[in-house]
Structure formats: C-alpha cells, structure tokens
Design an enzyme around this catalytic site. Structure first.
Site, mmCIF file in Angstrom:
data_model
loop_
_atom_site.group_PDB
_atom_site.id
_atom_site.type_symbol
_atom_site.label_atom_id
_atom_site.label_comp_id
_atom_site.label_asym_id
_atom_site.label_seq_id
_atom_site.Cartn_x
_atom_site.Cartn_y
_atom_site.Cartn_z
ATOM 1 N N GLU A 60 0.795 -1.232 0.000
ATOM 2 C CA GLU A 60 0.000 0.000 0.000
ATOM 3 C C GLU A 60 0.834 1.292 0.000
ATOM 4 O O GLU A 60 0.517 2.220 -0.745
ATOM 5 C CB GLU A 60 -0.986 0.011 1.173
ATOM 6 C CG GLU A 60 -2.158 -0.951 1.004
ATOM 7 C CD GLU A 60 -1.864 -2.350 1.530
ATOM 8 O OE1 GLU A 60 -0.765 -2.559 2.079
ATOM 9 O OE2 GLU A 60 -2.732 -3.235 1.399
ATOM 10 N N HIS A 129 -11.519 -3.926 9.081
ATOM 11 C CA HIS A 129 -12.094 -3.802 7.739
ATOM 12 C C HIS A 129 -13.448 -3.086 7.762
ATOM 13 O O HIS A 129 -14.244 -3.263 6.844
ATOM 14 C CB HIS A 129 -12.298 -5.190 7.096
ATOM 15 C CG HIS A 129 -11.053 -5.781 6.502
ATOM 16 N ND1 HIS A 129 -9.951 -6.120 7.246
ATOM 17 C CD2 HIS A 129 -10.726 -6.093 5.219
ATOM 18 C CE1 HIS A 129 -9.015 -6.632 6.460
ATOM 19 N NE2 HIS A 129 -9.459 -6.625 5.222
#
Lengths: 324, 350
Positions: A60, A129
């Site tokens: 990322e 999440h």
C-alpha cells in the site's frame, strides 16, 4: 433514466474518464484481472489493457507513493486502497508527501491523484475492515475528501475528483455498492464542493454524508409521520466543506443534529458541531447534538456491529428529543 | 563561473579521464557550498535549523549525476544539497531557500529538506527517511509510457536501507521493468547509529539483486570509479532494467548542525575522513600534470561563487505573510481561512 448501482456508476465514471483522457490509469491491488475486491473495476482491463489497470503487489505505501510520482510526472493516477482501514500504512505518502508537495515546493507542482477506497460497517468484516477514518484525512490540509451517498454522486463526484488539481481521497461506503437508483447521468447535480439538500423541513437540520444520508432520510420519513419535518443535508465533499449551505439551513431552522459513522471523539461530527455552535450561535434554540459511532472498535458480531454506529432508530429518537 | 556554463556541464556524462577536472570542479563546488552554508547562521539568518551536510559524500552526488541527462528526474533524501548542485542548481537560489527566503527555489517554504525544482527534474528532497523513494516508481511509469528513455533516480542514505518502502519500490520497479535507479549513499551513519548497529546484511546491493535489479556497490573514494559504476546501472535503467548502486562514503561531520558526533571516537573519525573524494581527485589531477596553483585559483573562484550565494540569501527578503495561505491547494482554489479572520467572524455577532 436508467437503473444503475453505486458500483456500476463508479465503474462508468472510471470508464468515461479513461476514455476521455489516456493519462488516467488505475493502480492497486486486484484492480485488473480480479476486477476489484468489490467489483468496481470489473471488465475495465479488457477495455483498457493492463497498462491502464495496473495490478500491484500488496504494497500500500508504494501504491500511493507511485501514484504521487506518476501525478507529478503528468499522469492522472487513480490509486485504489482496498479498505480505508489500510490508510495508516500509507499515511506518510498521503499525509507527508501528496498533501504537502504543492505547498513545500512553493506552488511549483501539484499532485492531481485520486485515492479511491471504501469504508464503513455493514459486512461483519471486523475491527480492521469496517472503520470510518475520514477524520484522519480531514485533519490533513492539502487533501480533498469526497464521500458519495447516492448513485448519481458515485459517478459525478468521481468524475469531479479526477478534475481536481490536488490529491483527492474518495471514500466509498461498502454497504452502498449494491444500492440501485434510477439515474440520468446527464442531468445536472450540484457542483463539486457543494452540498445537496436531500429533503426540506422546518423543525431540524440533519447534517451528514455517505451512508448516513440514507439513515437520515429513513429517520426523516418516520419523523414526518409523527409531525416533525427534517431538512437533510448531504455534504458530498468534506473538503471542500460547503458550510454556507449548512449555515443557511441551520439559521433558518434553529436546530441541528450532525451524524457521522466515524467515532464520536475528535471526529467529523465534532468539527461540524463546533462550527455550527460558533457560527450559528444566535440562531440555535438548542445545543447541536452529535450522533456518531461509538468510541470502540467494530466487532464481527452482527448485533454488536450494528449497534456500534448510528441507526435510523437512534436518529429518529434523538431528533424527537431535540425538537421536543 | 556563469549559471549557463554550470547548466551545460550538468548534461551528458563526461567519458574520459580528461573530464576529471570537471568532476573535481563539481565536487569542490559541493564541498564549498556545504562548508559555507553554516555561514547563514553566523550572519544572523534564523531559518533552516535542519541542516544536513554531505561533506565526504561528494563523489556519490557528482559521480552519479554525471550519468544523468536532461529529462531525467530524481528525488533526494534530507542530505541532498550536493545532488541538486550536481544537477545544475543555482547556489544563490539554494542558499536563499535554505535560509527561508522569498527568492529561494520554493519561496522559503521548503528549505534544505524540501527543496525541489521541476525545471531541473528535482521532484523533491525529503525529510522522511525513504519518503521520496516510491515517487520514482511513478515517474518511471510515466517515463516508460513516454518512451524517451528518461530515467528517474532515487537518492537516499543507508538509513533508508532499513525502511520497508524501499523494498516495495524496488520490487515494483523490477516487476514493471521501469527506467528507475536506486542510489544508496552509504555514509555509514543513520543519525548516530553506525550501519553495523542497524543491520547484519552489509552487502547492500545483494538486497536489490534479490528483487531482480542490477545491483552494485562502489567505493566512493574515486569519483571516476563512481561514475563508471553509475554509468553501468544507468545504461541498464535507460533500457528498462532498473538498477541499484550503493556508494560507500564517510560522513565527515555530525548528523546535523548541532551534532558533535559523541557516538564515535576521534580517531575513528580521523580515519574515516581519510576517504576524501575531493582531495583524492585533486591529487590525481596534480599527478597527471595539473598545476596546484591552477587548482587553487579554481577553488578560489568557487569560494567566491558560494560567498556570493550567502550574500544573495542574506540580502533576500522573507516571503510575505500573505503567501502563508497560498499553494495549499491549486491556483484557482480558495485559500484556507486564516484563524484570525475566523475568530473575527465568530465574535462579530451582535
């Protein structure tokens, strides 16, 4: 008019932008062959090829960092972060690099990139999440922030984001991908940076964004049946923040409730509440009330998850007590 | 020495030993710049307390930059004055930027650690260790698409060898066959920590090879050797074979201005400073027939150039306060509301 989902509208926005401008490219994990973890980019690799839909390793920070460099070198990258929960991994590239390059370098160059991601609860996805981390972004000058609530805005705000001279964090809501609405994408919507008044009423103003717009509209419907009429403002973009619309409506009505799925403390709702108190003080009949996420992590348990964030029922009850 | 001449010399790589004089000149300019930049504080300029000198590392900046050409882009770490100078930067505007002056490259907003110039392909110095590295992956992507063979070079120190972002970036560059070069200027110290206390993997180039990059290490004593090693990896990068080069140097001074290096022994420092690429090149020039007096005159000319840069910076004004809210966002965007204006607005109610 055509029936379209939020997911389809996002894909259409990418398709149109990529067709119009060959500098636009998508870069991220599983964006190409897989079609995106939530299916947003599905099929685009067949249309535009692997050079425009760059599947990356699970890296990322480098995804965002590469987008920064690509934007400085004249491309228009749309980087995808699969979950906003991963934003901490990228915070140096986003907050120290993308956000500050124009300023640090004395205006020589900007970083016109879009970081598409998604957040929020609704899929029992657990503490890492399911978060709503927009306050992290809002706390960093130099980053624009868009959070679409409707199918039309999924399209128009993403197109708008790609026209910005500065980095835009574009946070979708995972519970909205299957939202289906009748839309005419050629019909006008408010400009980038302008809020939308989704419903008008004279008893209180509900200021919100993203999925909570739908919860607010549900609550407003119930309230209406009980004789309370709410205005619902969908902010659409949090930076730029269209406070003029908020101020006008709050001054007209005299009561405000701000709603955010992000946690209560030091969140977006806190910022909005402070501004309304400061700027609309003489018009307020009651204190502004914040309805926000609990100051706790999100659980996998469906029951605990649902109770962790504002529900239409909580919005309705709070509004009733505020107006009473 | 005129600015036009300097720019011209930062072009294609000198290829023969007769170019040693040019490499020496560039290294001497870097050293003199670094020796003189502290003068800003002596002259009462308060800005730019974060000052990291690259004395002892000149061969890395000059040797690698000699293989770069117009169109190439680069990012640097926080110790990047030498690299920018070697790419043709104007010492006046550099000195002014370090002093936080309006006439600086970034109008006084960036300083030593955030200096940049798009005209010279400088995508920015960085105050985050490793922070500037992934940008060359993106710039490399753009360059590959443009197909002109331009290379994007990330310069960083040995400290960044222990940052994850480097490995993510090298991996992507290799995966996508990008025209990218990673240059580690190993001055042996990450602030006060010697590299032996930071890693057991001392053969830095092997890490790059593990990702499929061409990886080399070169001693920084001889600038011509640095240039040759750089040329090899640069030639690969121009054809889409990303490379890595570690240049072994010694950081002559402390981490930053106030650091007197208490963590290393005087005798070790004296030993380390024997690896002096500037004196080494000077000795080589004299050995090959250059008159010492000739080089003395060259050095004095460079001293005058850098003194003039100090004078330019000192004489330059601070940026206007109104510029504070400029360039947070694009030129056509509204500026952020100043706190004072906001307070006035809130308290203006009847």
């Amino acid at each position: 008019m055509v029936q379209m989902t939020y997911r389809d509208a996002l894909r259409q926005a990418l398709r149109d932008a990529m067709t119009e401008d060959d500098r636009v490219l998508v870069i991220g994990e599983e964006v190409g062959r897989y079609g995106g973890a939530y299916g947003v980019t599905k099929g685009l690799i067949e249309e535009f090829g692997p050079d425009r839909l760059l599947d990356t390793p699970i890296s990322e920070p480098a995804i965002v960092g590469a987008a920064v460099g690509a934007a400085m070198a004249g491309l228009k990258p749309v980087a995808e972060l699969m979950y906003v929960d991963f934003i901490g991994m990228t915070m140096d590239q986003l907050g120290n690099q993308a956000a500050k390059i124009r300023y640090m370098f004395g205006g020589q160059i900007g970083v016109p990139m879009v970081l598409r991601t998604q957040g929020g609860t609704g899929r029992s996805a657990g503490a890492q999440h399911s978060q709503s981390l927009e306050a992290y972004v809002l706390h960093t000058p130099g980053l624009r922030l868009a959070m679409p609530a409707t199918v039309a805005d999924a399209y128009h705000l993403l197109r708008g984001a790609l026209r910005q001279p500065d980095p835009v964090v574009f946070i979708e809501h995972k519970a909205l991908y299957t939202l289906k609405e009748e839309v005419d994408l050629s019909s006008p919507v408010p400009d980038w940076g302008k809020a939308a008044i989704r419903r008008r009423g004279d008893d209180l103003v509900i200021v919100t964004y993203s999925r909570q717009v739908h919860n607010a509209l549900k609550a407003a419907q119930d309230l209406s049946e009980r004789g309370i009429e709410a205005t619902v403002i969908d902010l659409r973009t949090l930076n730029p923040l269209d406070f003029d619309t908020v101020r006008t409506e709050v001054e007209r009505v005299g009561r405000a409730m701000v709603v955010s799925e992000g946690v209560m403390t030091a969140g977006v709702a806190a910022e909005l509440s402070a501004r309304i108190h400061e700027e609309c003080f003489d018009f307020l009949h009651d204190p502004v009330v914040r309805v926000a996420g609990e100051d706790i992590p999100i659980s996998v348990s469906v029951a605990l998850e649902a109770a962790s964030v504002p529900t239409p029922a909580l919005l309705r009850e709070t509004a009733e007590r505020l107006v009473a | 020495m005129t600015q036009t001449a300097l720019r011209a010399t930062s072009g294609p790589a000198p290829r023969h030993n007769s170019d040693l004089r040019e490499l020496y000149t560039q290294m001497r300019r870097v050293r003199t710049f670094e020796e003189r930049v502290g003068e800003l504080f002596v002259r009462g300029q308060s800005a730019g307390s974060m000052l990291h000198l690259s004395i002892g590392e000149e061969s890395a900046a000059v040797g690698v930059c000699a293989t770069m050409r117009q169109g190439d882009t680069f990012t640097t770490h926080h110790r990047g004055h030498g690299i920018f100078l070697a790419r043709g930067a104007d010492p006046n505007r550099m000195m002014a930027e370090i002093g936080g002056k309006e006439t600086g490259y970034c109008h006084g907003k960036g300083g030593s650690m955030h200096i940049a110039d798009m005209g010279l392909g400088h995508l920015g110095a960085n105050a985050i260790v490793g922070g500037g590295i992934p940008a060359v992956v993106g710039a490399g992507l753009a360059s590959k698409r443009a197909g002109k063979g331009d290379v994007s070079v990330a310069f960083f120190g040995d400290g960044a060898m222990q940052q994850g972002i480097l490995y993510e970036s090298m991996n992507m560059a290799a995966l996508w066959d990008l025209p990218v070069l990673f240059v580690c200027i190993n001055n042996q110290y990450g602030m006060g920590t010697h590299i032996d206390q930071a890693t057991k993997g001392r053969e830095l180039h092997l890490r790059a090879r593990a990702f499929g990059l061409q990886g080399e290490t070169v001693d920084g004593l001889d600038v011509t050797e640095v240039r040759e090693a750089a040329q090899e990896v640069m030639d690969g990068a121009r054809t889409g074979q990303p490379g890595f080069l570690a240049v072994e140097c010694y950081r002559f001074f402390g981490h930053a201005r106030m650091d007197k290096s208490p963590y290393r022994k005087d005798e070790d420092e004296a030993l380390g400073r024997q690896k002096d690429p500037v004196l080494h090149a000077r000795a080589a020039l004299i050995e090959s027939g250059t008159e010492a007096g000739d080089l003395d005159a060259l050095d004095r000319g460079i001293e005058a150039e850098m003194d003039q840069a100090i004078d330019f910076a000192v004489a330059s004004g601070e940026p206007p306060l109104a510029s504070m809210f400029r360039d947070v966002y694009g030129p056509d965007e509204p500026e952020p509301e100043p706190v004072r204006t906001r307070i006035d607005r809130v308290l203006a109610r009847e």
